[in-house]
Design a protein around this motif. Structure first.
Motif, PDB file in Angstrom:
ATOM      1  N   ALA A  23      39.852  78.072  91.302  1.00  0.00           N
ATOM      2  CA  ALA A  23      38.865  77.792  92.724  1.00  0.00           C
ATOM      3  C   ALA A  23      37.794  77.051  91.463  1.00  0.00           C
ATOM      4  O   ALA A  23      37.419  76.078  92.070  1.00  0.00           O
ATOM      5  CB  ALA A  23      37.965  79.195  93.434  1.00  0.00           C
ATOM      6  N   VAL A  24      37.321  77.283  90.367  1.00  0.00           N
ATOM      7  CA  VAL A  24      36.048  76.921  90.459  1.00  0.00           C
ATOM      8  C   VAL A  24      36.942  75.328  90.048  1.00  0.00           C
ATOM      9  O   VAL A  24      36.512  73.992  89.840  1.00  0.00           O
ATOM     10  CB  VAL A  24      36.175  77.355  88.170  1.00  0.00           C
ATOM     11  N   GLN A  25      38.538  74.774  89.700  1.00  0.00           N
ATOM     12  CA  GLN A  25      38.419  73.654  89.386  1.00  0.00           C
ATOM     13  C   GLN A  25      38.425  72.419  90.031  1.00  0.00           C
ATOM     14  O   GLN A  25      38.075  71.565  90.635  1.00  0.00           O
ATOM     15  CB  GLN A  25      39.691  73.543  88.505  1.00  0.00           C
ATOM     16  N   LEU A  47      36.204  71.847  99.197  1.00  0.00           N
ATOM     17  CA  LEU A  47      34.736  72.413  98.614  1.00  0.00           C
ATOM     18  C   LEU A  47      34.895  73.799  98.431  1.00  0.00           C
ATOM     19  O   LEU A  47      33.590  73.566 100.056  1.00  0.00           O
ATOM     20  CB  LEU A  47      34.308  71.435  99.591  1.00  0.00           C
ATOM     21  N   THR A  48      34.838  74.687  98.780  1.00  0.00           N
ATOM     22  CA  THR A  48      34.915  75.883  98.778  1.00  0.00           C
ATOM     23  C   THR A  48      35.513  76.839  97.933  1.00  0.00           C
ATOM     24  O   THR A  48      36.358  76.141  96.545  1.00  0.00           O
ATOM     25  CB  THR A  48      36.051  76.469 100.410  1.00  0.00           C
ATOM     26  N   LEU A  49      35.250  77.784  97.538  1.00  0.00           N
ATOM     27  CA  LEU A  49      35.294  78.221  95.864  1.00  0.00           C
ATOM     28  C   LEU A  49      36.203  79.804  96.249  1.00  0.00           C
ATOM     29  O   LEU A  49      37.126  80.172  95.565  1.00  0.00           O
ATOM     30  CB  LEU A  49      34.098  79.580  94.959  1.00  0.00           C
ATOM     31  N   LEU A  50      36.895  79.473  98.094  1.00  0.00           N
ATOM     32  CA  LEU A  50      37.888  80.835  98.488  1.00  0.00           C
ATOM     33  C   LEU A  50      39.372  79.743  97.349  1.00  0.00           C
ATOM     34  O   LEU A  50      40.082  79.220  97.422  1.00  0.00           O
ATOM     35  CB  LEU A  50      37.846  80.693  99.071  1.00  0.00           C
ATOM     36  N   PRO A  51      39.520  80.664  96.886  1.00  0.00           N
ATOM     37  CA  PRO A  51      41.126  80.382  95.722  1.00  0.00           C
ATOM     38  C   PRO A  51      41.619  79.571  96.480  1.00  0.00           C
ATOM     39  O   PRO A  51      42.886  79.442  96.244  1.00  0.00           O
ATOM     40  CB  PRO A  51      41.702  81.777  94.985  1.00  0.00           C
ATOM     41  N   LEU A  52      41.951  80.382  97.912  1.00  0.00           N
ATOM     42  CA  LEU A  52      43.780  80.173  98.676  1.00  0.00           C
ATOM     43  C   LEU A  52      43.603  78.309  98.755  1.00  0.00           C
ATOM     44  O   LEU A  52      45.015  78.496  98.949  1.00  0.00           O
ATOM     45  CB  LEU A  52      43.942  80.914  99.024  1.00  0.00           C
ATOM     46  N   ALA A  53      42.412  78.509  98.856  1.00  0.00           N
ATOM     47  CA  ALA A  53      42.343  76.519  99.017  1.00  0.00           C
ATOM     48  C   ALA A  53      42.590  75.947  98.371  1.00  0.00           C
ATOM     49  O   ALA A  53      43.199  74.743  98.419  1.00  0.00           O
ATOM     50  CB  ALA A  53      41.048  76.848  99.792  1.00  0.00           C
TER      51      ALA A  53
END
Length: 206
Positions: A23-25, A47-53
């Motif tokens: 998510a961070v990377q 452009l999100t910190l949601l890991p699934l994306a």
């Protein structure tokens, strides 16, 4: 690396750490691309910190098994970047720098976890923090290898080399195997021994 030290607890800790790392990377690379002029990652939902994306299943499995893996590649249009091909280099480096910063910040949670949580929960939380922080450093270095599906593939694109998507899948399987048997970790150890003490301190770098 696969071996006696690979326990269910370690796999679970790596799973949750891996979700944070991708998510961070992924979000950082996407944000860098958007700031440099390519709005595509915003419309791609990156452009999100949601890991699934940002999740790549093979990459997450590799993290769980070996401690080294990757996030879903961020599609970046070179022609839209403010600095052209140099923008790809900046985006790839931004992802790794973000992981180093995340590793440092995660370590700051150890004392609060040990002092505020019940004994067993505090120890578990501290163990997770140590694993996650080390993985952040390993992944920051690993991700810069200039091969797909790693973020370092943007470095290849910066010099005009773009490989088909299927090549990334094949290389990904090879990276999973190499990481599972400790080959990639062995190759990256000299760089890790230089960078990790700067980010994590001497005590936790090992």
């Amino acid at each position: 690396m696969i071996g006696a030290e690979l326990t269910i607890q370690l796999v679970v800790l790596r799973l949750f750490a891996g979700l944070i790392i991708v998510a961070v990377q992924g979000a950082t690379i996407a944000a860098a691309a958007v700031l440099l002029g390519d709005k595509g990652p915003r419309y791609d939902g990156r452009l999100t910190l949601l890991p699934l994306a940002h999740l790549d299943l093979l990459g997450l499995v590799s993290i769980m098994v070996s401690g080294l893996g990757w996030s879903k590649p961020v599609a970046i249009e070179t022609a839209r970047l403010r600095f052209g091909r140099w923008g790809l280099v900046i985006a790839a480096l931004a992802g790794s720098v973000a992981l180093l910063v995340a590793g440092y910040l995660i370590l700051l949670l150890i004392i609060p976890l040990l002092t505020l949580l019940p004994y067993t929960a505090g120890l578990t939380g501290a163990a997770f923090v140590r694993v996650a922080a080390r993985l952040c450093v390993w992944m920051a270095l690993f991700s810069l290898l200039p091969v797909p599906p790693l973020a370092g593939a943007h470095l290849l694109a910066a010099i005009g080399i773009r490989l088909p998507a299927w090549v990334g899948i094949v290389i990904g399987i090879g990276l999973l195997a190499a990481s599972a048997f400790g080959i990639t970790r062995m190759l990256l150890t000299p760089a890790y021994e230089v960078v990790a003490p700067l980010v994590l301190g001497l005590e936790l770098a090992g």
